[in-house]
Design a protein around this motif. Sequence first.
Motif, PDB file in Angstrom:
ATOM      1  N   GLU B 522     -12.911  11.284 -26.046  1.00 47.59           N
ATOM      2  CA  GLU B 522     -12.839  11.321 -27.496  1.00 47.59           C
ATOM      3  C   GLU B 522     -13.621  10.198 -28.154  1.00 47.59           C
ATOM      4  N   GLU B 523     -14.311   9.426 -27.319  1.00 44.93           N
ATOM      5  CA  GLU B 523     -15.065   8.313 -27.884  1.00 44.93           C
ATOM      6  C   GLU B 523     -16.155   8.792 -28.832  1.00 44.93           C
ATOM      7  N   SER B 524     -16.654   9.994 -28.569  1.00 44.90           N
ATOM      8  CA  SER B 524     -17.730  10.520 -29.394  1.00 44.90           C
ATOM      9  C   SER B 524     -17.260  10.759 -30.826  1.00 44.90           C
ATOM     10  N   GLY B 525     -15.966  10.721 -31.039  1.00 45.48           N
ATOM     11  CA  GLY B 525     -15.472  10.890 -32.393  1.00 45.48           C
ATOM     12  C   GLY B 525     -14.814  12.240 -32.587  1.00 45.48           C
ATOM     13  N   SER B 526     -15.163  13.218 -31.736  1.00 48.12           N
ATOM     14  CA  SER B 526     -14.523  14.519 -31.906  1.00 48.12           C
ATOM     15  C   SER B 526     -13.270  14.565 -31.056  1.00 48.12           C
ATOM     16  N   SER B 527     -12.258  15.233 -31.555  1.00 45.11           N
ATOM     17  CA  SER B 527     -11.003  15.265 -30.822  1.00 45.11           C
ATOM     18  C   SER B 527     -11.044  16.378 -29.782  1.00 45.11           C
ATOM     19  N   PHE B 528     -10.045  16.371 -28.955  1.00 48.88           N
ATOM     20  CA  PHE B 528      -9.916  17.405 -27.934  1.00 48.88           C
ATOM     21  C   PHE B 528      -9.882  18.789 -28.601  1.00 48.88           C
ATOM     22  N   GLU B 529      -9.137  18.848 -29.707  1.00 45.25           N
ATOM     23  CA  GLU B 529      -9.030  20.119 -30.444  1.00 45.25           C
ATOM     24  C   GLU B 529     -10.386  20.575 -30.952  1.00 45.25           C
ATOM     25  N   ASP B 530     -11.138  19.627 -31.490  1.00 43.07           N
ATOM     26  CA  ASP B 530     -12.486  19.966 -31.995  1.00 43.07           C
ATOM     27  C   ASP B 530     -13.345  20.529 -30.871  1.00 43.07           C
ATOM     28  N   GLU B 531     -13.248  19.878 -29.716  1.00 45.33           N
ATOM     29  CA  GLU B 531     -14.056  20.303 -28.575  1.00 45.33           C
ATOM     30  C   GLU B 531     -13.761  21.767 -28.222  1.00 45.33           C
ATOM     31  N   ILE B 532     -12.473  22.070 -28.193  1.00 47.13           N
ATOM     32  CA  ILE B 532     -12.076  23.435 -27.850  1.00 47.13           C
ATOM     33  C   ILE B 532     -12.628  24.415 -28.886  1.00 47.13           C
ATOM     34  N   PHE B 533     -12.407  24.051 -30.142  1.00 51.81           N
ATOM     35  CA  PHE B 533     -12.816  24.955 -31.216  1.00 51.81           C
ATOM     36  C   PHE B 533     -14.333  25.187 -31.213  1.00 51.81           C
ATOM     37  N   GLU B 534     -15.066  24.101 -31.073  1.00 51.45           N
ATOM     38  CA  GLU B 534     -16.534  24.218 -31.103  1.00 51.45           C
ATOM     39  C   GLU B 534     -17.023  25.128 -29.972  1.00 51.45           C
ATOM     40  N   ARG B 535     -16.421  24.997 -28.819  1.00 49.44           N
ATOM     41  CA  ARG B 535     -16.839  25.829 -27.692  1.00 49.44           C
ATOM     42  C   ARG B 535     -16.526  27.290 -27.964  1.00 49.44           C
ATOM     43  N   LEU B 536     -15.380  27.481 -28.562  1.00 51.28           N
ATOM     44  CA  LEU B 536     -14.932  28.830 -28.844  1.00 51.28           C
ATOM     45  C   LEU B 536     -15.866  29.537 -29.822  1.00 51.28           C
ATOM     46  N   PHE B 549     -16.022  26.410 -21.109  1.00 52.07           N
ATOM     47  CA  PHE B 549     -14.727  25.815 -20.754  1.00 52.07           C
ATOM     48  C   PHE B 549     -14.776  25.192 -19.368  1.00 52.07           C
ATOM     49  N   ASP B 550     -15.547  25.833 -18.486  1.00 53.90           N
ATOM     50  CA  ASP B 550     -15.694  25.229 -17.158  1.00 53.90           C
ATOM     51  C   ASP B 550     -16.371  23.871 -17.255  1.00 53.90           C
ATOM     52  N   ALA B 551     -17.378  23.799 -18.153  1.00 53.35           N
ATOM     53  CA  ALA B 551     -18.087  22.522 -18.325  1.00 53.35           C
ATOM     54  C   ALA B 551     -17.141  21.456 -18.859  1.00 53.35           C
ATOM     55  N   MET B 552     -16.299  21.866 -19.783  1.00 58.30           N
ATOM     56  CA  MET B 552     -15.344  20.903 -20.346  1.00 58.30           C
ATOM     57  C   MET B 552     -14.351  20.467 -19.269  1.00 58.30           C
ATOM     58  N   ALA B 553     -13.992  21.432 -18.428  1.00 58.11           N
ATOM     59  CA  ALA B 553     -13.078  21.105 -17.333  1.00 58.11           C
ATOM     60  C   ALA B 553     -13.720  20.101 -16.378  1.00 58.11           C
ATOM     61  N   VAL B 554     -15.028  20.305 -16.133  1.00 56.48           N
ATOM     62  CA  VAL B 554     -15.731  19.366 -15.243  1.00 56.48           C
ATOM     63  C   VAL B 554     -15.722  17.972 -15.860  1.00 56.48           C
ATOM     64  N   ASP B 555     -15.973  17.935 -17.185  1.00 61.42           N
ATOM     65  CA  ASP B 555     -15.911  16.650 -17.897  1.00 61.42           C
ATOM     66  C   ASP B 555     -14.552  15.998 -17.695  1.00 61.42           C
ATOM     67  N   LEU B 556     -13.545  16.829 -17.869  1.00 66.82           N
ATOM     68  CA  LEU B 556     -12.182  16.304 -17.745  1.00 66.82           C
ATOM     69  C   LEU B 556     -11.908  15.797 -16.339  1.00 66.82           C
ATOM     70  N   GLU B 557     -12.396  16.585 -15.377  1.00 64.83           N
ATOM     71  CA  GLU B 557     -12.174  16.166 -13.991  1.00 64.83           C
ATOM     72  C   GLU B 557     -12.858  14.830 -13.728  1.00 64.83           C
ATOM     73  N   GLU B 558     -14.057  14.704 -14.303  1.00 69.49           N
ATOM     74  CA  GLU B 558     -14.771  13.427 -14.129  1.00 69.49           C
ATOM     75  C   GLU B 558     -13.981  12.295 -14.765  1.00 69.49           C
ATOM     76  N   GLN B 559     -13.452  12.588 -15.960  1.00 67.87           N
ATOM     77  CA  GLN B 559     -12.669  11.550 -16.641  1.00 67.87           C
ATOM     78  C   GLN B 559     -11.433  11.205 -15.807  1.00 67.87           C
ATOM     79  N   GLN B 560     -10.882  12.272 -15.210  1.00 64.97           N
ATOM     80  CA  GLN B 560      -9.691  12.023 -14.415  1.00 64.97           C
ATOM     81  C   GLN B 560     -10.008  11.163 -13.195  1.00 64.97           C
TER      82      GLN B 560
END
Lengths: 383, 584
Positions: B522-536, B549-560
């Motif tokens: 979320e450092e980029s300024g957009s929230s998790f919700e925004d990310e979902i919505f924009e992708r949708l 969504f897979d790409a976002m999941a990969v991001d999340l996995e990296e963050q994890q």
Amino acid sequence: MTDAAIPITQTAVEQFTRQYLSAVGCRIDADGERWDITVPETTETDVVSGNLTLWCTRDVENDDGGIPLHSESDFFQRLLTEAQDRTLTGRLKLDAEAGDVDMPSWLSGGAVEVADVEFFPVYDRTAVVFLFEVSIETVSEYQREFLQPVAVDTRSQEPLAGLEKRFLDVTSLGTEFEGASQVKTDPDEISTLLEASQDIVENRIQPEIDETLDDASRVADVEVEEFRQLQEQRIEELEAERETLTEQIEELSSQADDADADERITILKERRELNAERENIEDELSDLRRRRDQGFPEKQREIRNRHALNVRVSPVTVTEIVYEQGEAEVKLVDGQQSSTLTVGYGSGVGLTEDVTCAGCEESLGEHRPVQHVQNGPRCEECS
Amino acid sequence: MDGFDLVDVEVTHESAPDLLDSLGTETSVGDHISSVQATRIQAGQPDTELQSLPQLDEESVKLLEHQVDAAYRALFEMDGKALLADEVGLGKTIEVGMILKEMHFRETDGSVLVMTPAQLAKQWQGELREKFGLEFVCNYDDEFDGFDAHDHIIASIDTAKSDRHRKTVLKRDWDVLVLDEAHYVKNEETDRYDLIDRLTYTYAFFLTATPIQNELTDLYNVVSLLRPGLFGTRDAFHHYFVNSSQETLVNRNELQERLGEVMIRNRRAETDIDFTDRTIDTRTFEPTPKERELYEAVSEYVKNAYSQDQGQKLVLMLLQKEVVSSPVALKETIEKRMDDQSELTHTAELQTILDLIDEVETVTKQERLLDIVEEARENVEMGRVIVFTQFRATQREVLERLAAEGYTVHAFHGGHSSSEKEQIVEEFEEEGGILVSTDAMSEGRNLQFCNIMVNMDLPWNPMRVEQRIGRVHRIGQKRDVFIFNMALQDTVEEYVLDRLYHKIDLFQQSIGELSSILSRLEESGSSFEDEIFERLVHANSEADLENDFDAMAVDLEEQQELADKLEEFNDGVFQGFDLGATDD
């Protein structure tokens, strides 16, 4: 840094009271929280007289005239003051029987163990231990206070860290010493040792001073910054006010041009007043700007002076300690191998000379512990 | 930390003529040792034992080691000014209860002000009374006569900052200030922050599970309220601790050291608490053809409308969430917007959507909910189930449906007063049945007596999901917890659940762990919700969407992975403080 202060727990309160009252000749019959004290007439204390009952609790119901005993109770505070004033200077002797021979942990390591130690005292030496009360104070931090022991050898003036630790052990609660206690070292010599110890203690507390200094300076800095922002805000307000006044003055000037004579006088009067007001604002503005450009030196000085650190170091007790200097024979065992080491040792002081590695001849210590003993003690690299 | 001028230091060595004069005095060793001992005791800290502990009723409150330790440190090692930042569910309220009890015992609690979010005030009052025997007046009590009329007050922070009370609150010198959910004051530009900044107090205890919500500035603000100057000026703090080009931490050790002076953070993993098991049962249902048609129509509408006017984002996001919650929720929003003649465009399309809503006869999720509650009625004590939904309309319809089926139901939402909420929770505990709640329940309230939770719909903010779970899965929960997630197949909800939440193991995580995963994202300024919505809305096809969504999941996995590494690092170096990323 070791703080010699003893935490004032209820256990400590009770232990000290019992010890002190017994030492001055009182008899204590304890039954749970109730202590019945019998005070002989010859007892050398002003805190108690006659017989009395102490209750080791805060919630004492004083129906039977009992006295509460806890850290903040008046009785305990008086007892403490009396004990403290009794004799702040004294002398004690640490001989080999007064404690076990302590060997540093680095003498054993890996499979090496200290199997046996024997101490052969040769002569007596003297050291002095000063207890210093240190307080570090500044407006933005809670005052920090601690007690710092410094032990120095009377002859060499070298600090003896091992002796400081031993001194704290023997003056912890529950220890008993008997005999006379008059300091024999010459007072002038003690004064010289005190000066040397003051330097030592100042060096030791330097990290605490630095830390508090950083904290206080940071808080002062925030205060300076807040003041600076406030003044910036004031400058902006004044500029806005000046702007408004200028507009009003211009407006009045154009009104004056079109006004008849009577009106004109009123308008010009009003304009003069506004002009005066604007000049005042300009004066204030230029003064503020000048001070801002200089960095508000007076305010900075005032703030930083207020946050300055005040460190006080006071010697509170002096204890002359006679210790035995001699040699210790240390038997080190490494599986089937063993080696006997003879090394300078002082009772309570610990090792008084370096132990070197039989291989590289580097000094052994915490950083280079003994790992093997074949043909003398050896560090890991030389094993 | 550099960047500031040092103040002066004056070291005074006091002479000791009396001491030196007494050198020749003949006395006994015992007397001298007594003097030294007395000197050492005089210099000791006053009794630093929690003396009030034995007075606590073990039946009412079971203290855990980390709580006792936190109370001790806050009182004695932090001079009574501490940020208690345990992860959610570790009992921060208990820690403060202990602190207040001890202060009461030592008679240092002349005036105490506990400020909480409105909905938690009564709960605080109840806990302090029942567990610690401490009486506080709450601003919602009839006998509350203002902030100058009582010495022990629990109040909502918004009441305290209101025009009516602000002056009185600020006029007083409080002995103790407690601030619950302290992250609410993280923004220095708000009235809440201003109130706390101006309050006068001697001791203060701030509570939050999320000391860093978005950025390090949050921490600066909260800590500076508690210990002004600890971090220096705002500029100096940023300059010294944040690498502005990479937005990462620098001088981490010093930051941790400074935080250690004021912050206590216990993590679940480090405590010896034996949490019960948590079982997640995600149920995905095939929507009816009409529900499918409605979902597609709404998604299409949202996509088109957003491409034309991004200003409508919040409303469109709401519609997209509502369509998977219940048709009635969607209907209410659309009708309201049409009546208000708001900015929603394409009214013809909206009318079509309304027609589609009317055609939906079976609401799949509601039907399937009956299976779960019926199972609970047969197997769980008093059939207690808590059902969460984000929307009031969904809540109403679910309540009606369950009541019609003969279930005992309770409603909980933000429209209730604090005392009503208290009453509702009590009734739920006593009567059992089903509590249908909105996310107004999410913070602080404890429902350990219930162990089954249903997520009727899922917030797109993972923190909110964890907060829901935290209501039932916390200390005091004696049974295993069952979480049911309901989602319709091939909808955004399924993507969020399957591709995102399960990827980060959300349902087994705690907020502390999550925040470290999300903070970088979320450092980029957009929230998790925004990310979902924009992708949708930007996906051109089903395949695109899945890839996104897979790409976002990969991001999340990296963050994890980063978060895991960071946590490992923290364990060694930070003693459990959670500070986000570093480039040290």
